[in-house]
Design a protein around this motif. Structure first.
Motif, PDB file in Angstrom:
ATOM      1  N   GLU A 268      15.605 -13.152  24.277  1.00  0.00           N
ATOM      2  CA  GLU A 268      15.776 -11.702  24.375  1.00  0.00           C
ATOM      3  C   GLU A 268      15.955 -11.136  22.972  1.00  0.00           C
ATOM      4  O   GLU A 268      16.753 -11.663  22.183  1.00  0.00           O
ATOM      5  CB  GLU A 268      16.991 -11.347  25.234  1.00  0.00           C
ATOM      6  CG  GLU A 268      16.837 -11.648  26.709  1.00  0.00           C
ATOM      7  CD  GLU A 268      15.804 -10.756  27.377  1.00  0.00           C
ATOM      8  OE1 GLU A 268      15.715  -9.572  26.995  1.00  0.00           O
ATOM      9  OE2 GLU A 268      15.096 -11.250  28.267  1.00  0.00           O
ATOM     10  N   HIS A 270      16.907  -7.737  20.814  1.00  0.00           N
ATOM     11  CA  HIS A 270      17.530  -6.414  20.845  1.00  0.00           C
ATOM     12  C   HIS A 270      17.290  -5.743  19.498  1.00  0.00           C
ATOM     13  O   HIS A 270      17.724  -6.227  18.453  1.00  0.00           O
ATOM     14  CB  HIS A 270      19.025  -6.517  21.112  1.00  0.00           C
ATOM     15  CG  HIS A 270      19.349  -6.974  22.493  1.00  0.00           C
ATOM     16  ND1 HIS A 270      20.653  -7.109  22.962  1.00  0.00           N
ATOM     17  CD2 HIS A 270      18.539  -7.325  23.528  1.00  0.00           C
ATOM     18  CE1 HIS A 270      20.626  -7.534  24.219  1.00  0.00           C
ATOM     19  NE2 HIS A 270      19.366  -7.668  24.578  1.00  0.00           N
ATOM     20  N   ARG A 277      18.499  -8.458  16.773  1.00  0.00           N
ATOM     21  CA  ARG A 277      19.330  -9.546  17.295  1.00  0.00           C
ATOM     22  C   ARG A 277      18.518 -10.345  18.312  1.00  0.00           C
ATOM     23  O   ARG A 277      17.911  -9.766  19.216  1.00  0.00           O
ATOM     24  CB  ARG A 277      20.603  -8.991  17.947  1.00  0.00           C
ATOM     25  CG  ARG A 277      21.495  -8.222  16.971  1.00  0.00           C
ATOM     26  CD  ARG A 277      22.640  -7.512  17.679  1.00  0.00           C
ATOM     27  NE  ARG A 277      23.361  -6.662  16.753  1.00  0.00           N
ATOM     28  CZ  ARG A 277      24.443  -7.047  16.072  1.00  0.00           C
ATOM     29  NH1 ARG A 277      24.931  -8.273  16.253  1.00  0.00           N
ATOM     30  NH2 ARG A 277      25.045  -6.217  15.240  1.00  0.00           N
ATOM     31  N   PHE A 279      18.636 -13.361  21.152  1.00  0.00           N
ATOM     32  CA  PHE A 279      19.553 -14.074  22.048  1.00  0.00           C
ATOM     33  C   PHE A 279      18.792 -15.145  22.821  1.00  0.00           C
ATOM     34  O   PHE A 279      17.637 -14.953  23.217  1.00  0.00           O
ATOM     35  CB  PHE A 279      20.197 -13.101  23.042  1.00  0.00           C
ATOM     36  CG  PHE A 279      21.099 -12.073  22.416  1.00  0.00           C
ATOM     37  CD1 PHE A 279      22.465 -12.267  22.380  1.00  0.00           C
ATOM     38  CD2 PHE A 279      20.588 -10.900  21.875  1.00  0.00           C
ATOM     39  CE1 PHE A 279      23.311 -11.325  21.814  1.00  0.00           C
ATOM     40  CE2 PHE A 279      21.408  -9.946  21.305  1.00  0.00           C
ATOM     41  CZ  PHE A 279      22.773 -10.159  21.276  1.00  0.00           C
ATOM     42  N   HIS A 282      21.856 -15.825  26.637  1.00  0.00           N
ATOM     43  CA  HIS A 282      22.925 -14.826  26.467  1.00  0.00           C
ATOM     44  C   HIS A 282      23.819 -15.100  25.267  1.00  0.00           C
ATOM     45  O   HIS A 282      24.917 -14.553  25.170  1.00  0.00           O
ATOM     46  CB  HIS A 282      23.783 -14.733  27.734  1.00  0.00           C
ATOM     47  CG  HIS A 282      22.987 -14.516  28.983  1.00  0.00           C
ATOM     48  ND1 HIS A 282      22.310 -13.357  29.256  1.00  0.00           N
ATOM     49  CD2 HIS A 282      22.745 -15.354  30.038  1.00  0.00           C
ATOM     50  CE1 HIS A 282      21.685 -13.459  30.418  1.00  0.00           C
ATOM     51  NE2 HIS A 282      21.921 -14.658  30.911  1.00  0.00           N
ATOM     52  N   ARG A 283      23.359 -15.926  24.359  1.00  0.00           N
ATOM     53  CA  ARG A 283      24.134 -16.213  23.141  1.00  0.00           C
ATOM     54  C   ARG A 283      23.325 -15.758  21.936  1.00  0.00           C
ATOM     55  O   ARG A 283      22.118 -15.974  21.860  1.00  0.00           O
ATOM     56  CB  ARG A 283      24.464 -17.698  23.034  1.00  0.00           C
ATOM     57  CG  ARG A 283      25.353 -18.214  24.149  1.00  0.00           C
ATOM     58  CD  ARG A 283      25.692 -19.673  23.937  1.00  0.00           C
ATOM     59  NE  ARG A 283      26.453 -19.870  22.696  1.00  0.00           N
ATOM     60  CZ  ARG A 283      26.851 -21.066  22.253  1.00  0.00           C
ATOM     61  NH1 ARG A 283      26.534 -22.162  22.940  1.00  0.00           N
ATOM     62  NH2 ARG A 283      27.536 -21.165  21.134  1.00  0.00           N
ATOM     63  N   LEU A 284      24.016 -15.139  20.966  1.00  0.00           N
ATOM     64  CA  LEU A 284      23.353 -14.649  19.761  1.00  0.00           C
ATOM     65  C   LEU A 284      22.915 -15.822  18.892  1.00  0.00           C
ATOM     66  O   LEU A 284      23.732 -16.650  18.483  1.00  0.00           O
ATOM     67  CB  LEU A 284      24.295 -13.731  18.980  1.00  0.00           C
ATOM     68  CG  LEU A 284      23.744 -13.152  17.665  1.00  0.00           C
ATOM     69  CD1 LEU A 284      22.558 -12.234  17.936  1.00  0.00           C
ATOM     70  CD2 LEU A 284      24.843 -12.399  16.912  1.00  0.00           C
ATOM     71  N   CYS A 285      21.606 -15.884  18.613  1.00  0.00           N
ATOM     72  CA  CYS A 285      21.062 -16.951  17.772  1.00  0.00           C
ATOM     73  C   CYS A 285      20.854 -16.488  16.337  1.00  0.00           C
ATOM     74  O   CYS A 285      21.171 -17.205  15.395  1.00  0.00           O
ATOM     75  CB  CYS A 285      19.733 -17.445  18.333  1.00  0.00           C
ATOM     76  SG  CYS A 285      19.841 -18.168  19.976  1.00  0.00           S
TER      77      CYS A 285
END
Length: 299
Positions: A268, A270, A277, A279, A282-285
């Motif tokens: 994902e 953003h 950003r 993801f 659901h974790r920021l990479c």
């Protein structure tokens, strides 16, 4: 003669001289037309708008040529003015879609320190989904954004540009007082300078209509503004992308590198105003920060 020449006073004047030998001065001829009431008086009366404190803000955009890194770049100037105290806030964007509109309006309301009851706009398709004037249908995502702040957008009637005259006249002021002689390194520096100019120059200038500066008048209007919401959702554009075999994802013609372990994985993305950003599960990479001139800086 008036009917034959459809009210054209110059043709009437020539015909009077040629056919009848009467050399009537143009000013005397138009005076006769007015005194005989040959033309209907369709001039409407000029009205006056009143702006109670805390009631209204006006928002609009205008295209300007902005000096960035030694070049003139076309950018959209977004401006918002509190109608009662004339407090001004503006920013520049490479383009102005509903995404940039929500970012600008959130920044503007934060800068004002409160929320008016309504925001008067024109019939731009950026904010209006259908109709115009009193029948305008505000775009659902813009209406949802306004609901967070407890504000309502109102589109004026087509051709009724004086309804947002307060924000319109500021574009000439900005273009001829803020931009000349400047050279900004990038878009972030431009908008930082715009904020500072609003605080130090524009809002500290005495307004003849008020007899004081906009900053001084704001102190009287501030108690009538609605408070800002305690929690505001972040503003971003979400997109789903598959990482290619080279370890990149593409967004808006730009490629962003991600860890090799994510090749062929769905992530994902953003997009904020100055950051990207990425993801996974659901974790920021990854976080990429950028400005209007360079979209490839990685942090």
């Amino acid at each position: 003669l008036f009917n034959r020449f459809a009210g054209n006073a110059v043709l009437i004047q020539n015909q009077l001289a040629q056919q009848y030998g009467h050399h009537v001065p143009y000013a005397s001829l138009t005076h006769l037309v007015r005194s005989l009431k040959l033309r209907p008086d369709n001039t409407p009366r000029s009205g006056a708008f009143t702006y109670p404190p805390g009631r209204e803000a006006q928002h609009d955009t205008s295209a300007h040529r902005v000096p960035i890194a030694g070049k003139l770049v076309k950018a959209q100037c977004a401006s918002l003015v509190l109608a009662n105290c004339r407090l001004l806030f503006f920013q520049y964007y490479p383009r102005f879609t509903r995404f940039e509109a929500k970012i600008f309006l959130s920044q503007a309301l934060e800068h004002l320190g409160g929320v008016p009851q309504i925001c008067v706009i024109d019939n731009t398709s950026v904010l209006v989904a259908a109709g115009s004037g009193a029948q305008a249908v505000i775009a659902p995502e813009i209406e949802a954004f306004a609901a967070i702040y407890g504000m309502r957008f109102v589109a004026h009637a087509i051709g009724h540009v004086n309804r947002r005259a307060l924000v319109e006249r500021n574009f000439h002021y900005i273009e001829n007082s803020f931009l000349p002689g400047q050279n900004f390194s990038n878009g972030q520096a431009l908008n930082a300078a715009a904020r500072n100019w609003c605080d130090q120059v524009a809002n500290n200038k005495i307004k003849r209509a008020l007899g004081m500066t906009a900053r001084q008048a704001y102190q009287s209007e501030r108690p009538f503004l609605k408070p800002l919401p305690p929690l505001k959702p972040p503003i971003y554009q979400a997109a789903s992308r598959t990482v290619d075999m080279y370890g990149y994802v593409t967004l808006d013609t730009n490629r962003y590198s991600v860890p090799q372990r994510l090749c062929t994985k769905r992530v994902e993305v953003h997009k904020g105003l100055y950051d990207i950003r990425i993801f996974f599960n659901h974790r920021l990479c990854l976080l990429y920060t950028s400005d209007a001139a360079d979209d490839s800086k990685r942090v």
